[in-house]
Design a protein around this motif. Structure first.
Motif, short mmCIF file in Angstrom:
data_model
loop_
_atom_site.label_atom_id
_atom_site.label_comp_id
_atom_site.label_asym_id
_atom_site.label_seq_id
_atom_site.Cartn_x
_atom_site.Cartn_y
_atom_site.Cartn_z
N GLU A 85 5.80 -0.65 -23.17
CA GLU A 85 5.27 0.66 -23.55
C GLU A 85 3.91 0.89 -22.90
O GLU A 85 3.63 1.97 -22.37
N ALA A 86 3.07 -0.13 -22.90
CA ALA A 86 1.76 0.00 -22.27
C ALA A 86 1.89 0.18 -20.76
O ALA A 86 1.11 0.93 -20.14
N ALA A 87 2.89 -0.47 -20.17
CA ALA A 87 3.08 -0.38 -18.71
C ALA A 87 3.34 1.05 -18.26
O ALA A 87 3.05 1.41 -17.11
N LEU A 88 3.88 1.87 -19.15
CA LEU A 88 4.15 3.26 -18.81
C LEU A 88 2.86 4.04 -18.50
O LEU A 88 2.91 5.12 -17.91
N GLU A 89 1.72 3.49 -18.88
CA GLU A 89 0.43 4.12 -18.60
C GLU A 89 -0.15 3.66 -17.26
O GLU A 89 -1.28 4.01 -16.91
N THR A 90 0.62 2.87 -16.52
CA THR A 90 0.15 2.39 -15.22
C THR A 90 -0.14 3.57 -14.29
O THR A 90 0.70 4.46 -14.14
N PRO A 91 -1.30 3.61 -13.66
CA PRO A 91 -1.65 4.75 -12.81
C PRO A 91 -0.82 4.79 -11.53
O PRO A 91 -0.33 3.75 -11.05
N GLN A 92 -0.67 5.97 -10.98
CA GLN A 92 0.11 6.16 -9.75
C GLN A 92 -0.46 5.35 -8.60
O GLN A 92 0.28 4.92 -7.70
N SER A 93 -1.76 5.09 -8.63
CA SER A 93 -2.39 4.32 -7.55
C SER A 93 -1.77 2.93 -7.43
O SER A 93 -1.69 2.37 -6.33
N TYR A 94 -1.33 2.37 -8.56
CA TYR A 94 -0.67 1.05 -8.55
C TYR A 94 0.60 1.12 -7.70
O TYR A 94 0.83 0.28 -6.83
N PHE A 95 1.43 2.15 -7.95
CA PHE A 95 2.69 2.29 -7.22
C PHE A 95 2.46 2.62 -5.76
O PHE A 95 3.17 2.13 -4.88
N ASP A 96 1.45 3.44 -5.50
CA ASP A 96 1.14 3.79 -4.11
C ASP A 96 0.80 2.55 -3.31
O ASP A 96 1.27 2.37 -2.18
N ALA A 97 0.01 1.67 -3.91
CA ALA A 97 -0.39 0.43 -3.23
C ALA A 97 0.81 -0.50 -3.05
O ALA A 97 0.97 -1.14 -1.99
N VAL A 98 1.66 -0.58 -4.07
CA VAL A 98 2.83 -1.45 -4.01
C VAL A 98 3.80 -0.98 -2.92
O VAL A 98 4.30 -1.78 -2.13
N ILE A 99 4.05 0.33 -2.90
CA ILE A 99 4.97 0.88 -1.90
C ILE A 99 4.43 0.63 -0.49
O ILE A 99 5.16 0.24 0.42
N GLU A 100 3.14 0.86 -0.31
CA GLU A 100 2.53 0.64 1.00
C GLU A 100 2.69 -0.81 1.44
O GLU A 100 3.00 -1.10 2.60
N GLU A 101 2.52 -1.73 0.49
CA GLU A 101 2.66 -3.16 0.79
C GLU A 101 4.09 -3.49 1.18
O GLU A 101 4.34 -4.20 2.17
N TYR A 102 5.06 -2.99 0.43
CA TYR A 102 6.45 -3.30 0.72
C TYR A 102 6.92 -2.68 2.03
O TYR A 102 7.71 -3.28 2.76
N VAL A 103 6.46 -1.48 2.33
CA VAL A 103 6.82 -0.86 3.60
C VAL A 103 6.30 -1.70 4.76
O VAL A 103 7.00 -1.94 5.75
N GLY A 104 5.05 -2.19 4.63
CA GLY A 104 4.49 -3.06 5.66
C GLY A 104 5.28 -4.35 5.82
O GLY A 104 5.53 -4.81 6.94
N ARG A 105 5.68 -4.93 4.69
CA ARG A 105 6.47 -6.16 4.74
C ARG A 105 7.84 -5.90 5.38
O ARG A 105 8.32 -6.69 6.19
N ARG A 106 8.46 -4.79 4.96
CA ARG A 106 9.77 -4.46 5.52
C ARG A 106 9.68 -4.28 7.04
O ARG A 106 10.50 -4.82 7.80
N ASN A 107 8.70 -3.52 7.47
CA ASN A 107 8.57 -3.25 8.91
C ASN A 107 8.36 -4.53 9.70
O ASN A 107 8.95 -4.72 10.77
N LEU A 108 7.51 -5.42 9.17
CA LEU A 108 7.29 -6.70 9.85
C LEU A 108 8.56 -7.53 9.87
O LEU A 108 8.94 -8.08 10.92
N LEU A 109 9.24 -7.64 8.73
CA LEU A 109 10.45 -8.45 8.64
C LEU A 109 11.51 -7.96 9.61
O LEU A 109 12.10 -8.75 10.36
N ILE A 110 11.76 -6.65 9.61
CA ILE A 110 12.81 -6.10 10.46
C ILE A 110 12.47 -6.31 11.94
O ILE A 110 13.32 -6.71 12.74
N SER A 111 11.22 -6.04 12.30
CA SER A 111 10.83 -6.19 13.71
C SER A 111 10.95 -7.64 14.16
O SER A 111 11.37 -7.92 15.30
#
Length: 396
Positions: free
Chosen positions: A278-304
């Motif tokens: 329930e508390a996690a639902l208050e997680t700010p969007q900035s958390y997800f923005d940073a996580v997505i950016e990190e995973y996109v970078g990892r994906r791009n490196l892995l695929i290349s």
């Protein structure tokens, strides 16, 4: 000696975990095992969720309501509204992980001997849930050459019989990372309406959509309210796999009423974990923005890096944090075991998940593996380097 049940004998082993003994033996020999085999995020759990458990003043750790606390379910409904999904707290049953939601959902919609159609490769535990429910999995093959896009709708229709009760998808997909488009969801929606089937969507990776693409939930599709069942979880979204909190969501009151009976048999979902979720639902969007950016970078490196390897074919994931790679080996199971038993590069090796276990059709995926990019970039790069040298050594 008393005999084990036929159902117990037919329960499939996890293709992800069956190599664990070999990995443990390698570690005992001093080998550094880099885990590419399991989707356990290394991203930190939101502090707000951890603090909610740490700082609460509960004196009696009591049962919650069977369907989950009203406060939590109301906040889940508010979360969905932000995702353009309009549901109420009464449409939601909190479960012990997404796994329990899938198990309850299958139990609610099908009898022993009924059939459920699933595009393959698919999350291996779907086989286990179906076996436990007495359901037969009917696979529809998706192809690495098409990036594991939705197979032609005609392929689904050919598989429909009088025993078919549902179509199950994972969106974005585990193990493929494929993100179904709005058009693909609409095709499935039309099909389940035509044949009066349920459409079950495992949407636990909803937030993980890349390249400007947006996730489209089956609950956003009008006209299939009585057909649609969504399975969700906090595990990946908030890096809270150990909380074991998920939910089943449907606007079909008969589904909710029936799932509630299954839920009553296990009393209630865990109280502390609901507090954290329930508390996690208050997680700010900035958390997800940073996580997505990190995973996109990892994906791009892995695929290349994978694309640099000779004779390796890799699908490009658009969501989640997995990809399927096709290797120049005949049997990925034997190769994965060899990596752990007989190979290391400067004291390190890798653990991969053979993909055959993600298929229901015998013989498919034998030369494919699933790779989870839940490691930091330097570890991913090191892992692919090990894989490249291992493939040359293995072929030699």
């Amino acid at each position: 000696m008393p005999s084990i049940s036929k159902k117990g004998q037919s329960m499939p082993e996890s293709p992800i975990r069956k190599l664990v003994p070999f990995a443990e033996d390698a570690k005992k020999r001093g080998i550094d095992v880099i885990h590419l085999n399991i989707g356990q995020p290394d991203i930190k759990t939101p502090q707000i969720a951890l603090d909610a458990v740490k700082n609460n003043n509960i004196e009696v750790l009591a049962y919650s309501r069977t369907e989950g606390t009203e406060e939590y379910r109301t906040k889940i409904a508010a979360y969905y509204e932000k995702q353009s999904v309009l549901v109420s707290a009464e449409d939601i049953i909190v479960t012990t992980g997404g796994s329990e939601a899938l198990s309850f959902g299958m139990g609610a919609i099908a009898d022993s001997g009924d059939e459920i159609i699933i595009p393959e490769p698919f999350y291996a535990n779907y086989n286990g849930f179906a076996t436990a429910a007495g359901l037969n999995v009917i696979p529809v093959v998706s192809d690495i050459a098409d990036n594991f896009a939705l197979p032609p709708i005609e392929d689904f229709e050919k598989k429909i019989t009088t025993k078919t009760k549902a179509i199950l998808i994972c969106n974005p997909g585990n193990p493929t990372g494929y993100l179904y488009s709005k058009d693909e969801i609409k095709k499935l929606a039309a099909l389940v309406k035509k044949h009066d089937l349920f459409l079950v969507a495992d949407e636990v990776y909803r937030e993980f959509a890349y390249d400007g693409k947006e996730h489209y939930s089956i609950l956003q599709e009008e006209g299939i309210e009585s057909h649609a069942i969504v399975v969700d979880s906090v595990s990946k979204r908030y890096s809270m796999c150990g909380a074991r909190i998920g939910c089943l969501v449907s606007k079909n009151p008969d589904i909710i009423k029936t799932v509630m009976k299954f839920a009553q048999a296990r009393l209630s979902p865990p109280t502390y974990a609901q507090i954290a979720s329930e508390a996690a639902l208050e997680t700010p969007q900035s958390y997800f923005d940073a996580v997505i950016e990190e995973y996109v970078g990892r994906r791009n490196l892995l695929i290349s890096e994978l694309e640099k390897l000779d004779d390796v074919i890799v699908a490009r994931p658009q969501g989640a944090f997995y990809c399927i790679a096709q290797l120049p080996v005949k049997d990925a199971d034997k190769f994965a075991q060899w990596l752990l038993e007989d190979f290391n590069l400067d004291g390190a090796t890798i653990m991969i998940a053979p993909a055959a276990g993600f298929y229901a059709t015998e013989g498919l995926g034998k030369n494919q593996v699933r790779i989870a990019y839940v490691l930091e970039k330097d570890q991913l790069k090191k892992a692919v380097n090990i894989l490249g040298i291992a493939l040359k050594t293995y072929k030699g």
